[in-house]
Design a protein around this motif. Structure first.
Motif, short mmCIF file in Angstrom:
data_model
loop_
_atom_site.label_atom_id
_atom_site.label_comp_id
_atom_site.label_asym_id
_atom_site.label_seq_id
_atom_site.Cartn_x
_atom_site.Cartn_y
_atom_site.Cartn_z
N VAL A 1 5.78 9.93 -0.10
CA VAL A 1 5.33 8.56 -0.33
C VAL A 1 5.71 7.69 0.87
O VAL A 1 6.87 7.66 1.27
CB VAL A 1 5.95 7.95 -1.60
N SER A 2 4.72 7.02 1.45
CA SER A 2 4.96 6.07 2.53
C SER A 2 4.53 4.69 2.06
O SER A 2 3.50 4.55 1.38
CB SER A 2 4.14 6.44 3.78
N CYS B 1 -2.28 2.56 -4.66
CA CYS B 1 -2.06 3.97 -4.28
C CYS B 1 -3.28 4.56 -3.59
O CYS B 1 -4.41 4.38 -4.04
CB CYS B 1 -1.80 4.82 -5.52
N HIS B 2 -3.02 5.26 -2.52
CA HIS B 2 -4.01 6.10 -1.85
C HIS B 2 -3.43 7.51 -1.87
O HIS B 2 -2.43 7.76 -1.19
CB HIS B 2 -4.26 5.63 -0.42
N ILE B 3 -4.04 8.37 -2.65
CA ILE B 3 -3.49 9.71 -2.82
C ILE B 3 -4.34 10.72 -2.06
O ILE B 3 -5.56 10.74 -2.18
CB ILE B 3 -3.41 10.10 -4.31
N LYS B 4 -3.66 11.55 -1.29
CA LYS B 4 -4.30 12.64 -0.56
C LYS B 4 -3.75 13.95 -1.10
O LYS B 4 -2.54 14.08 -1.29
CB LYS B 4 -3.98 12.52 0.94
N GLU C 1 -0.80 8.11 -10.52
CA GLU C 1 -0.78 6.69 -10.12
C GLU C 1 0.09 5.85 -11.04
O GLU C 1 0.69 4.88 -10.60
CB GLU C 1 -2.21 6.14 -10.08
N LYS D 1 0.86 -1.18 0.00
CA LYS D 1 0.00 0.00 0.00
C LYS D 1 0.90 1.23 0.00
O LYS D 1 1.86 1.31 0.76
CB LYS D 1 -0.90 0.04 1.23
N LEU D 2 0.57 2.17 -0.84
CA LEU D 2 1.32 3.42 -0.93
C LEU D 2 0.42 4.57 -0.51
O LEU D 2 -0.65 4.77 -1.07
CB LEU D 2 1.79 3.67 -2.36
N ASP D 3 0.85 5.29 0.50
CA ASP D 3 0.17 6.51 0.90
C ASP D 3 0.95 7.67 0.31
O ASP D 3 2.11 7.89 0.67
CB ASP D 3 0.10 6.63 2.43
N VAL D 4 0.30 8.36 -0.59
CA VAL D 4 0.94 9.45 -1.32
C VAL D 4 0.25 10.76 -0.93
O VAL D 4 -0.98 10.86 -0.99
CB VAL D 4 0.82 9.23 -2.85
N ILE D 5 1.03 11.71 -0.49
CA ILE D 5 0.50 13.04 -0.20
C ILE D 5 1.08 14.00 -1.22
O ILE D 5 2.30 14.06 -1.41
CB ILE D 5 0.88 13.52 1.22
#
Length: 111
Positions: free
Chosen positions: A107-108, A73-76, A65, A44-48
């Protein structure tokens, strides 16, 4: 962490793609298969993305993405980045003003 800009054309998506690439281009986690249950496919990628508010509406997340070859990807989007004057507007390069659009990216990785 990374940043990207579009110096001509005011294309926030181009700036965001460059920021995402910059955030991951010098990183490698070859042990993902050992530390993430399910390996790359389960990652899982947390993208800000820190994007100037005036440009957020034009951001095409599907293009951002595509930068990430693995994982979900989860983009905020948050307010940030920068709009700075380039000092010149060149119509043939797509400029509609002299704005230079800057986006920052974090990116986490997890599961």
């Amino acid at each position: 962490m990374g940043w990207g800009n579009d110096g001509h054309g005011q294309d926030v998506t181009k700036a965001a793609v460059r920021a995402a690439r910059n955030a991951i281009e010098f990183n490698s986690i070859p042990s993902i298969n050992k530390i993430v249950p399910g390996g790359y496919d389960a990652m899982k990628l947390d993208v800000i993305l820190a994007v100037p508010p005036a440009y957020q509406e034009g951001l095409r997340l599907e293009e951002v993405e595509k930068v990430f070859p693995y994982g979900e990807c989860h983009i905020k989007i948050q307010d940030g980045g920068m709009v700075a004057p380039s000092g010149i507007a060149i119509e043939r390069l797509g400029d509609n003003g002299d704005d230079m659009v800057v986006v920052c990216c974090s990116v986490s990785v997890g599961y």
